[in-house]
Scaffold this motif. Structure first.
Motif, PDB file in Angstrom:
ATOM      1  N   ARG A 205       0.816  -1.209   0.000  1.00 10.50           N
ATOM      2  CA  ARG A 205       0.000   0.000   0.000  1.00 10.50           C
ATOM      3  C   ARG A 205       0.854   1.266   0.000  1.00 10.50           C
ATOM      4  O   ARG A 205       0.500   2.266  -0.635  1.00 10.50           O
ATOM      5  CB  ARG A 205      -0.925  -0.003   1.213  1.00 10.50           C
ATOM      6  CG  ARG A 205      -2.012  -1.054   1.177  1.00 10.50           C
ATOM      7  CD  ARG A 205      -3.167  -0.631   0.303  1.00 10.50           C
ATOM      8  NE  ARG A 205      -3.834   0.543   0.861  1.00 10.50           N
ATOM      9  CZ  ARG A 205      -4.646   1.327   0.200  1.00 10.50           C
ATOM     10  NH1 ARG A 205      -4.876   1.101  -1.082  1.00 10.50           N
ATOM     11  NH2 ARG A 205      -5.227   2.347   0.776  1.00 10.50           N
ATOM     12  N   SER A 206       1.995   1.207   0.689  1.00  7.09           N
ATOM     13  CA  SER A 206       2.885   2.371   0.715  1.00  7.09           C
ATOM     14  C   SER A 206       3.565   2.604  -0.624  1.00  7.09           C
ATOM     15  O   SER A 206       4.099   3.681  -0.873  1.00  7.09           O
ATOM     16  CB  SER A 206       3.943   2.203   1.811  1.00  7.09           C
ATOM     17  OG  SER A 206       4.791   1.100   1.525  1.00  7.09           O
ATOM     18  N   LYS A 207       3.567   1.607  -1.498  1.00  3.90           N
ATOM     19  CA  LYS A 207       4.181   1.719  -2.817  1.00  3.90           C
ATOM     20  C   LYS A 207       3.155   2.009  -3.904  1.00  3.90           C
ATOM     21  O   LYS A 207       3.469   1.926  -5.093  1.00  3.90           O
ATOM     22  CB  LYS A 207       4.950   0.433  -3.141  1.00  3.90           C
ATOM     23  CG  LYS A 207       6.144   0.184  -2.225  1.00  3.90           C
ATOM     24  CD  LYS A 207       6.828  -1.122  -2.560  1.00  3.90           C
ATOM     25  CE  LYS A 207       8.119  -1.280  -1.747  1.00  3.90           C
ATOM     26  NZ  LYS A 207       7.862  -1.295  -0.297  1.00  3.90           N
ATOM     27  N   GLY A 208       1.940   2.329  -3.516  1.00  2.00           N
ATOM     28  CA  GLY A 208       0.912   2.672  -4.493  1.00  2.00           C
ATOM     29  C   GLY A 208       0.163   1.495  -5.061  1.00  2.00           C
ATOM     30  O   GLY A 208      -0.605   1.663  -6.022  1.00  2.00           O
ATOM     31  N   LEU A 209       0.356   0.290  -4.521  1.00  4.17           N
ATOM     32  CA  LEU A 209      -0.344  -0.901  -4.998  1.00  4.17           C
ATOM     33  C   LEU A 209      -1.657  -1.073  -4.241  1.00  4.17           C
ATOM     34  O   LEU A 209      -1.821  -0.549  -3.143  1.00  4.17           O
ATOM     35  CB  LEU A 209       0.552  -2.126  -4.823  1.00  4.17           C
ATOM     36  CG  LEU A 209       1.881  -2.065  -5.578  1.00  4.17           C
ATOM     37  CD1 LEU A 209       2.816  -3.176  -5.132  1.00  4.17           C
ATOM     38  CD2 LEU A 209       1.659  -2.134  -7.088  1.00  4.17           C
ATOM     39  N   PHE A 210      -2.587  -1.811  -4.847  1.00 11.93           N
ATOM     40  CA  PHE A 210      -3.947  -1.951  -4.319  1.00 11.93           C
ATOM     41  C   PHE A 210      -4.542  -0.575  -4.000  1.00 11.93           C
ATOM     42  O   PHE A 210      -5.017  -0.330  -2.893  1.00 11.93           O
ATOM     43  CB  PHE A 210      -3.956  -2.838  -3.070  1.00 11.93           C
ATOM     44  CG  PHE A 210      -3.454  -4.238  -3.303  1.00 11.93           C
ATOM     45  CD1 PHE A 210      -4.314  -5.217  -3.787  1.00 11.93           C
ATOM     46  CD2 PHE A 210      -2.141  -4.576  -3.044  1.00 11.93           C
ATOM     47  CE1 PHE A 210      -3.859  -6.509  -4.004  1.00 11.93           C
ATOM     48  CE2 PHE A 210      -1.671  -5.865  -3.265  1.00 11.93           C
ATOM     49  CZ  PHE A 210      -2.534  -6.841  -3.740  1.00 11.93           C
ATOM     50  N   PRO A 211      -4.517   0.347  -4.967  1.00 11.88           N
ATOM     51  CA  PRO A 211      -4.969   1.720  -4.691  1.00 11.88           C
ATOM     52  C   PRO A 211      -6.480   1.811  -4.519  1.00 11.88           C
ATOM     53  O   PRO A 211      -7.249   1.260  -5.309  1.00 11.88           O
ATOM     54  CB  PRO A 211      -4.499   2.495  -5.924  1.00 11.88           C
ATOM     55  CG  PRO A 211      -4.490   1.469  -7.019  1.00 11.88           C
ATOM     56  CD  PRO A 211      -4.111   0.170  -6.370  1.00 11.88           C
ATOM     57  N   ILE A 212      -6.895   2.485  -3.478  1.00 13.91           N
ATOM     58  CA  ILE A 212      -8.313   2.773  -3.227  1.00 13.91           C
ATOM     59  C   ILE A 212      -8.435   4.275  -2.993  1.00 13.91           C
ATOM     60  O   ILE A 212      -7.954   4.797  -1.999  1.00 13.91           O
ATOM     61  CB  ILE A 212      -8.849   2.004  -2.000  1.00 13.91           C
ATOM     62  CG1 ILE A 212      -8.761   0.501  -2.225  1.00 13.91           C
ATOM     63  CG2 ILE A 212     -10.278   2.427  -1.684  1.00 13.91           C
ATOM     64  CD1 ILE A 212      -9.731  -0.025  -3.268  1.00 13.91           C
TER      65      ILE A 212
END
Length: 360
Positions: A205-212
């Motif tokens: 999430r901190s790397k921009g993955l699984f963005p919501i």
């Protein structure tokens, strides 16, 4: 004074003071050398010097020659002290207008640059954050998820019903609806658990993955994508003709539950198709698999591969083609918005569309 053309195509002034031939080197032209050659003397290394520009002091000077050669050079007509040679003044005016070596610009080059810029901007529009894991992690997550998907539906639930002494075929319509809700809630929890356990050390999430993200114009994208629903529904009806099946128990139970008007049954089925299934399916396919494959292939090819697996994992020939098209639409929305929320909403909208169509 006369002008000569250097090998790189630039004009350089030639100064002939009293038997000397001075070639002025244009800065940046590697093929041209400057030399001072006295009349009657061979151009030896002792007589070859570079006439250079002192960039710090802003003046041009000629390096002094050794001994008698310098005296001979001093006897020649020299420019007054403190003034730049006329040839060098002309050289400055020419070098300001020309750069060596530079091909003349044409409209074709401008068009090519514009096309390259447009192509790179199109590619950048579909770029996703690069995942920090490799092929082994992709294989591990997908295999664990597939095993869980099969075990929950084909092993765990039948064994649980058998232990409880419940005959699945004897369940009422409400019982089937509650069972489906339990299956999807279990699948949702297991899917999120697998993703969290396998990827937590990477902090995706901190790397921009699984963005919501709730903001943005993605609702308009979702509305535009909903326009394909009638075409996909037609393809689904044609698939039933092309690949006939004796009976569809899931659709039969859902249709019976909607017509009987039991609110518990309706809430259960609505929760399954509009909440549970869209979340865990989009999390594993678009959130994880598409982003992971995009590390090894262009994003649009990653979306196509993800859509193919998405259709195959439903294990029904009758739904393969419509789900393949839907998967490509979901992947396209995810790549355009770079947001997992629109694909979940669009997936939910399709399931509700099917639910309403069955009920009507």
């Amino acid at each position: 004074m006369r002008a000569t053309v250097s090998p790189c195509g630039h004009t350089a002034p030639c100064i002939r003071p009293a038997g000397f031939l001075i070639h002025v080197a244009v800065p940046g032209c590697p093929l041209q050398q400057s030399s001072i050659r006295a009349a009657g003397r061979p151009p030896t290394s002792q007589l070859s010097h570079t006439w250079h520009r002192d960039t710090h002091e802003g003046r041009t000077h000629l390096p002094r020659l050794p001994g008698a050669q310098q005296a001979g050079a001093d006897s020649l007509g020299q420019e007054p002290a403190g003034e730049e040679p006329a040839g060098m003044q002309q050289l400055e005016s020419k070098t300001e207008l020309q750069a060596c070596p530079t091909a003349p610009s044409t409209s074709t080059d401008s068009d090519s640059d514009a096309e390259a810029t447009g192509s790179s901007s199109t590619q950048a529009a579909f770029e996703l954050p690069q995942v920090p894991w490799g092929r082994r992690k992709i294989f591990q997550v997908m295999m664990l998820w597939m095993l869980a998907y099969i075990i929950i539906g084909q092993v765990a639930v039948p064994m649980g019903l058998s232990v409880l002494g419940i005959d699945r075929e004897a369940l009422t319509v409400r019982g089937h609806a509650v069972l489906h809700l339990f299956l999807d809630l279990t699948q949702l929890g297991v899917t999120l658990l697998i993703l969290w356990q396998c990827l937590k050390k990477y902090k995706p999430r901190s790397k921009g993955l699984f963005p919501i993200r709730w903001g943005g114009n993605w609702p308009l994208v979702v509305l535009a994508a909903c326009m394909v629903f009638p075409a996909v529904d037609w393809l689904a009806q044609q698939s039933l003709v092309w690949f006939p099946v004796d009976s569809d128990n899931w659709a039969m139970y859902m249709e019976a539950s909607l017509t009987m008007g039991d609110w518990i049954t309706n809430v259960a089925y609505f929760s399954v198709v509009s909440i549970c299934a869209p979340i865990w399916e989009e999390a594993i396919f678009r959130g994880f698999l598409l982003a992971s494959l995009a590390r090894y292939m262009p994003a649009h090819w990653a979306g196509a591969a993800t859509s193919l697996l998405f259709a195959m994992c439903h294990f029904r020939l009758q739904t393969f083609l419509p789900l393949l098209v839907l998967g490509m639409v979901f992947s396209g929305v995810f790549l355009v918005t770079r947001n997992l929320l629109p694909t979940i909403v669009l997936h939910s909208a399709w399931n509700v569309f099917v639910l309403c169509r069955i009920g009507w």
